[in-house]
Design an enzyme around this catalytic site. Sequence first.
Site, PDB file in Angstrom:
ATOM      1  CG  HIS A 153      -4.029   1.495   6.270  1.00  0.00           C
ATOM      2  ND1 HIS A 153      -4.077   0.584   7.295  1.00  0.00           N
ATOM      3  CD2 HIS A 153      -4.182   0.785   5.121  1.00  0.00           C
ATOM      4  CE1 HIS A 153      -4.248  -0.633   6.792  1.00  0.00           C
ATOM      5  NE2 HIS A 153      -4.315  -0.536   5.481  1.00  0.00           N
ATOM      6  CG  ASN A 184      -3.075  -4.015   5.944  1.00  0.00           C
ATOM      7  OD1 ASN A 184      -3.870  -3.662   6.805  1.00  0.00           O
ATOM      8  ND2 ASN A 184      -3.251  -3.750   4.663  1.00  0.00           N
ATOM      9  CB  CYS A 192      -7.790  -0.253   5.840  1.00  0.00           C
ATOM     10  SG  CYS A 192      -7.377  -1.921   5.293  1.00  0.00           S
TER      11      CYS A 192
END
Length: 324
Positions: free
Chosen positions: A251, A281, A112
């Site tokens: 994020h 996500n 990520c």
Amino acid sequence: MGTVILGTGSCLPRNVVTNSDLEKIVDTTDEWITSRTGIQSRHIASGDEYTYKLSARAAEKALEMAGVGAEELDLIVVATISSHMLMPSSACFVQNEIGATNAFAWDLNAACSGFLYGIDLADKYVRADKKSKILVIGAETLSTRINWEDRNTCIIFGDGAGAAVVGYSESESGYIGSNLSSDGSLWKLLHMHAPESTNPNLKVPDNTGAHIVMEGREVFKHAVKAMEDAVRGLLEREQLTLDDINLVIPHQANIRILNKLKERLQLPEDKVFINVSDYGNTSAASIPIALDEAKRSNRISSGDTVLFCSFGGGFTWGASLIKW
């Protein structure tokens, strides 16, 4: 003057999967997913929407905004943990797809945090050669790396790509700096095995398959603290405060992590860009998709100071600052 983002772009798969759709394939409910993650839908790739295809479409939009031709690019970096193939890299496929005949290309694996690592890397190249034009992409098709029987992970992740064209400007704008970290000792809390080895002497005994495995509660604790520390450390080093920041693009992990981070940093709602409810996500694609959406919806203006922060498998984490 210094390294700037000249243009942004993003691309989402056509197919939207809602929580109600997931109720039909896994033991969960819309209310359960929404209350725990804040996610209401996610885009799932289909047809030929491979990681490199989504990357190329996002790249074309970023190049158009930047007014840069693909042939002007010197380097292409694709941050991903779900490349179309292990070899060639997604970046090589993108290079061919968009006609960037003068660029060299490679993939970057930092989960990520990949896009932030990529932007920091691009800054180093631009500082070394002010004529450089670099394409940084964060892209994932995590639907190919999920155990669809595991309701703790399959409800969270989505597919997509975001891109940024990076170059040099004599203006007062520019990349301020970053604070990046890693900790390989905690890998078991969030990991993904490779396909099983064809060498019997190198088979991993506990390889459960090439899909995401996550200890959600432990990841939550580490993620919030790591991002908070990264942000505070970066601001202290650059002699700035959160009052100097116009927009925070974190994020998009899940709403609980985002809310806890806002609470720890005492950030007002209007200073944090959140789109996790629509996309889930998307790992390395998360920040560049949000950045492109923020830019195109006029949430970012010339002169704004934008803060990014992320946390991902590895563990990898960090924060970055750029003056737009």
